[in-house]
Design a protein around this motif. Sequence first.
Motif, short mmCIF file in Angstrom:
data_model
loop_
_atom_site.label_atom_id
_atom_site.label_comp_id
_atom_site.label_asym_id
_atom_site.label_seq_id
_atom_site.Cartn_x
_atom_site.Cartn_y
_atom_site.Cartn_z
N ASP A 1 -61.86 28.54 8.13
CA ASP A 1 -61.08 29.77 8.08
C ASP A 1 -60.89 30.39 9.46
O ASP A 1 -59.79 30.84 9.80
N ASP A 2 -61.95 30.44 10.23
CA ASP A 2 -61.85 31.06 11.55
C ASP A 2 -60.87 30.30 12.44
O ASP A 2 -60.12 30.92 13.22
N ALA A 3 -60.85 28.97 12.33
CA ALA A 3 -59.93 28.18 13.14
C ALA A 3 -58.48 28.45 12.74
O ALA A 3 -57.59 28.53 13.59
N VAL A 4 -58.25 28.63 11.43
CA VAL A 4 -56.90 28.93 10.96
C VAL A 4 -56.43 30.28 11.50
O VAL A 4 -55.33 30.40 12.05
N VAL A 5 -57.27 31.28 11.38
CA VAL A 5 -56.90 32.62 11.86
C VAL A 5 -56.68 32.60 13.38
O VAL A 5 -55.71 33.17 13.90
N ALA A 6 -57.56 31.91 14.10
CA ALA A 6 -57.44 31.84 15.56
C ALA A 6 -56.15 31.16 15.97
O ALA A 6 -55.50 31.57 16.95
N TYR A 7 -55.76 30.13 15.24
CA TYR A 7 -54.51 29.43 15.58
C TYR A 7 -53.31 30.37 15.52
O TYR A 7 -52.47 30.37 16.43
N PHE A 8 -53.22 31.17 14.47
CA PHE A 8 -52.06 32.05 14.35
C PHE A 8 -52.10 33.19 15.37
O PHE A 8 -51.05 33.65 15.82
N HIS A 9 -53.30 33.62 15.77
CA HIS A 9 -53.39 34.56 16.89
C HIS A 9 -52.77 33.93 18.14
O HIS A 9 -52.01 34.59 18.87
N GLN A 10 -53.11 32.68 18.40
CA GLN A 10 -52.58 32.00 19.59
C GLN A 10 -51.08 31.78 19.49
O GLN A 10 -50.35 31.91 20.48
N ALA A 11 -50.61 31.46 18.27
CA ALA A 11 -49.17 31.25 18.09
C ALA A 11 -48.39 32.52 18.36
O ALA A 11 -47.34 32.50 19.04
N VAL A 12 -48.88 33.65 17.87
CA VAL A 12 -48.20 34.92 18.10
C VAL A 12 -48.25 35.30 19.58
O VAL A 12 -47.27 35.81 20.13
N GLU A 13 -49.37 35.04 20.20
CA GLU A 13 -49.46 35.29 21.64
C GLU A 13 -48.42 34.47 22.39
O GLU A 13 -47.82 34.93 23.37
N ALA A 14 -48.19 33.23 21.93
CA ALA A 14 -47.25 32.34 22.60
C ALA A 14 -45.80 32.78 22.41
O ALA A 14 -45.02 32.83 23.37
N ILE A 15 -45.40 33.11 21.18
CA ILE A 15 -43.99 33.43 20.94
C ILE A 15 -43.66 34.89 21.23
O ILE A 15 -42.51 35.24 21.48
#
Length: 314
Positions: free
Chosen positions: A116-130
């Motif tokens: 779960d933590d990896a999933v949430v962290a991924y979308f944090h990074q995606a939003v930071e990127a776009i």
Amino acid sequence: MPLDVTAKGVYVIAPTPFHPDGRLDEPSLDRMTDFYLGTAGADGMTILGVMGEAPKLDGAESLAVSRRIISRAGKAGIIVGVTAPGFAAMRALARGVMEAGAAGVMIAPPNHLRNDDAVVAYFHQAVEAIGSDIPWVLQDYPQLFQVQMTPTVIRRIVMDLPSCVMLKHEDWPGLEKITALRRFQAEGSMRPLSILCGNGGIFLDFEMARGADGAMTGYAFPDMLVDIVRLSREGKRDAAQDLFDAHLPMIRYELQPGVGLAVRKYVLMRRGIIASDAQRRPGAAMSATARDEVEYLLSRLGRHDARAKLPALG
């Protein structure tokens, strides 16, 4: 207008039309856009998704297809799938389509996320990127992406990242997930979220009853999906169910893994919406037997829905 949590109705998942030699078929792209947003009555389109053969397009083609559809769509909302192996490509496409007038983008999790933590962290990074200024759709499709997102994980993502405005719900079975998310909203533990459902519409009748806002899928009769959503909103559940029941054999046939896109493109071609059912390689083609089966299903469906009464094959 930018996508927000009030979005509802039908956003058709669009295929990408190709000529038999693999070139983009721009006239079919225009005709398909006009049909979906005009004749069919859809509220918007989602392009460059799984059934849009997005990985088979290069970056320039993806942006060109997006710009062409967006420019033709008028006020209808266009959502663009920007899922990519790396954030640089995701950012470039996301920023490019938003500058062209897209309503938002859609992001799916990569299949290597295992907790779960990896999933949430991924979308944090995606939003930071776009960029946090871009509204985006969370695609929950565990059958394909092999990432399980529980209602609690989705709530974490939604509460952490305000630019997430919609869930594309494709879990299966997933009816209880819709109920859980709407309960979170009712309790005040999750902010409002638009929920549109996929999986070829195979559970759309019950998904609407559970609180979904509509459909985001690409069945070859999207005008039927529009009718189902409208009838459900009007409280005409039996009428919606009768129409759904008539289409269910075709929905089921189109939902087959592998060959499903070939079936969808074939029916769209038979309806005159695209010129060819060609896919870019690699792609799973229909056999002659499968085509006969689809024609049989169309002939039966035509007894109940005039939209399936198609000219005889020459």
